[in-house]
Design a protein around this motif. Structure first.
Motif, mmCIF file in Angstrom:
data_model
loop_
_atom_site.group_PDB
_atom_site.id
_atom_site.type_symbol
_atom_site.label_atom_id
_atom_site.label_comp_id
_atom_site.label_asym_id
_atom_site.label_seq_id
_atom_site.Cartn_x
_atom_site.Cartn_y
_atom_site.Cartn_z
ATOM 1 N N ASN A 177 4.390 3.558 -9.142
ATOM 2 C CA ASN A 177 3.715 2.654 -9.708
ATOM 3 C C ASN A 177 2.156 2.541 -10.053
ATOM 4 O OD1 ASN A 177 6.309 1.315 -10.041
ATOM 5 N ND2 ASN A 177 6.058 0.256 -7.983
ATOM 6 N N SER A 178 1.603 3.157 -9.009
ATOM 7 C CA SER A 178 0.037 3.096 -9.071
ATOM 8 C C SER A 178 -0.247 4.048 -10.342
ATOM 9 C CB SER A 178 -0.392 3.755 -7.709
ATOM 10 O OG SER A 178 -1.943 4.015 -7.690
ATOM 11 N N ARG A 179 0.368 5.110 -10.369
ATOM 12 C CA ARG A 179 0.024 6.161 -11.301
ATOM 13 C C ARG A 179 0.300 5.492 -12.564
ATOM 14 N NH1 ARG A 179 3.265 10.853 -13.391
ATOM 15 N NH2 ARG A 179 4.882 10.108 -11.855
ATOM 16 N N THR A 180 1.400 5.051 -12.979
ATOM 17 C CA THR A 180 1.998 4.547 -14.120
ATOM 18 C C THR A 180 0.828 3.298 -14.610
ATOM 19 O OG1 THR A 180 4.206 4.778 -13.700
ATOM 20 C CG2 THR A 180 3.704 3.136 -15.340
ATOM 21 N N LEU A 181 0.340 2.593 -13.484
ATOM 22 C CA LEU A 181 -0.543 1.490 -13.861
ATOM 23 C C LEU A 181 -2.030 2.156 -14.405
ATOM 24 C CD1 LEU A 181 0.145 -1.202 -11.272
ATOM 25 C CD2 LEU A 181 0.101 -1.538 -13.908
ATOM 26 N N VAL A 205 -2.127 -2.522 -6.092
ATOM 27 C CA VAL A 205 -1.123 -1.520 -6.026
ATOM 28 C C VAL A 205 -1.674 -0.110 -5.328
ATOM 29 C CG1 VAL A 205 0.743 -0.191 -7.206
ATOM 30 C CG2 VAL A 205 0.415 -2.562 -7.828
ATOM 31 N N GLY A 206 -2.616 0.317 -5.873
ATOM 32 C CA GLY A 206 -3.120 1.650 -5.540
ATOM 33 C C GLY A 206 -3.478 1.596 -4.151
ATOM 34 N N TYR A 207 -4.223 0.538 -3.602
ATOM 35 C CA TYR A 207 -4.652 0.283 -2.314
ATOM 36 C C TYR A 207 -3.499 0.356 -1.250
ATOM 37 C CZ TYR A 207 -6.996 -1.562 1.897
ATOM 38 O OH TYR A 207 -7.227 -1.835 3.213
ATOM 39 N N ARG A 208 -2.322 -0.481 -1.733
ATOM 40 C CA ARG A 208 -1.023 -0.511 -0.955
ATOM 41 C C ARG A 208 -0.418 0.837 -0.964
ATOM 42 N NH1 ARG A 208 1.653 -6.152 -2.230
ATOM 43 N NH2 ARG A 208 0.158 -7.566 -1.235
ATOM 44 N N ALA A 209 -0.707 1.915 -1.773
ATOM 45 C CA ALA A 209 0.102 3.015 -1.939
ATOM 46 C C ALA A 209 -0.788 3.835 -1.278
ATOM 47 C CB ALA A 209 0.455 3.230 -3.444
ATOM 48 N N LYS A 210 -1.991 3.482 -0.715
ATOM 49 C CA LYS A 210 -2.874 4.623 -0.004
ATOM 50 C C LYS A 210 -3.244 5.537 -1.079
ATOM 51 C CE LYS A 210 -1.573 3.619 4.301
ATOM 52 N NZ LYS A 210 -0.872 3.796 5.636
ATOM 53 N N ASP A 211 -3.534 5.159 -2.392
ATOM 54 C CA ASP A 211 -3.867 6.072 -3.495
ATOM 55 C C ASP A 211 -5.512 5.463 -3.713
ATOM 56 O OD1 ASP A 211 -3.619 7.654 -5.472
ATOM 57 O OD2 ASP A 211 -2.407 6.524 -6.888
ATOM 58 N N SER A 212 -6.052 6.491 -4.644
ATOM 59 C CA SER A 212 -7.598 6.348 -4.925
ATOM 60 C C SER A 212 -7.510 4.942 -5.819
ATOM 61 C CB SER A 212 -7.853 7.481 -5.828
ATOM 62 O OG SER A 212 -7.175 7.693 -6.963
#
Length: 104
Positions: A3-7, A49-56
């Motif tokens: 989801n993070s990548r898609t957004l 969404v990125g923060y919750r997924a521990k993504d950049s």
């Protein structure tokens, strides 16, 4: 992470469109600057969404700043370009890292 990548892809492409000289300005002014508010909301959602997924999430923070300052003509254009580049690189980088096989 998907989801993070898609957004990031979506917001990066939208920022890229807004960075096109004259077209981006026509879109922003034609919508009465409403598109900047929409982008602000999308960047906040992408950040969460990125923060919750521990993504950049640096590109999303830059996008929030861009949405707040993009009404300034040339500064807005530069910020849209930078934000688009950061988000698209981040989205592409996540794709490669998610395809890596862990060998432990």
């Amino acid at each position: 992470m998907e989801n993070s990548r898609t957004l990031k892809w979506i917001t990066g492409i939208m920022e890229g469109v807004l960075a096109i000289p004259f077209l981006g300005g026509l879109i922003v002014m034609g919508t009465g600057y409403t598109v900047l508010g929409l982008m602000f909301i999308l960047h906040v959602v992408t950040l969460v969404v990125g923060y919750r997924a521990k993504d950049s999430y640096g590109g999303s923070v830059l996008g929030i700043i861009t949405s707040a300052l993009a009404w300034i003509p040339f500064l807005g254009w530069i910020l849209h370009v930078l934000t688009a580049v950061f988000l698209l690189i981040s989205a592409a980088r996540n794709r490669r890292s998610s395809m890596t096989i862990y060998r432990g």
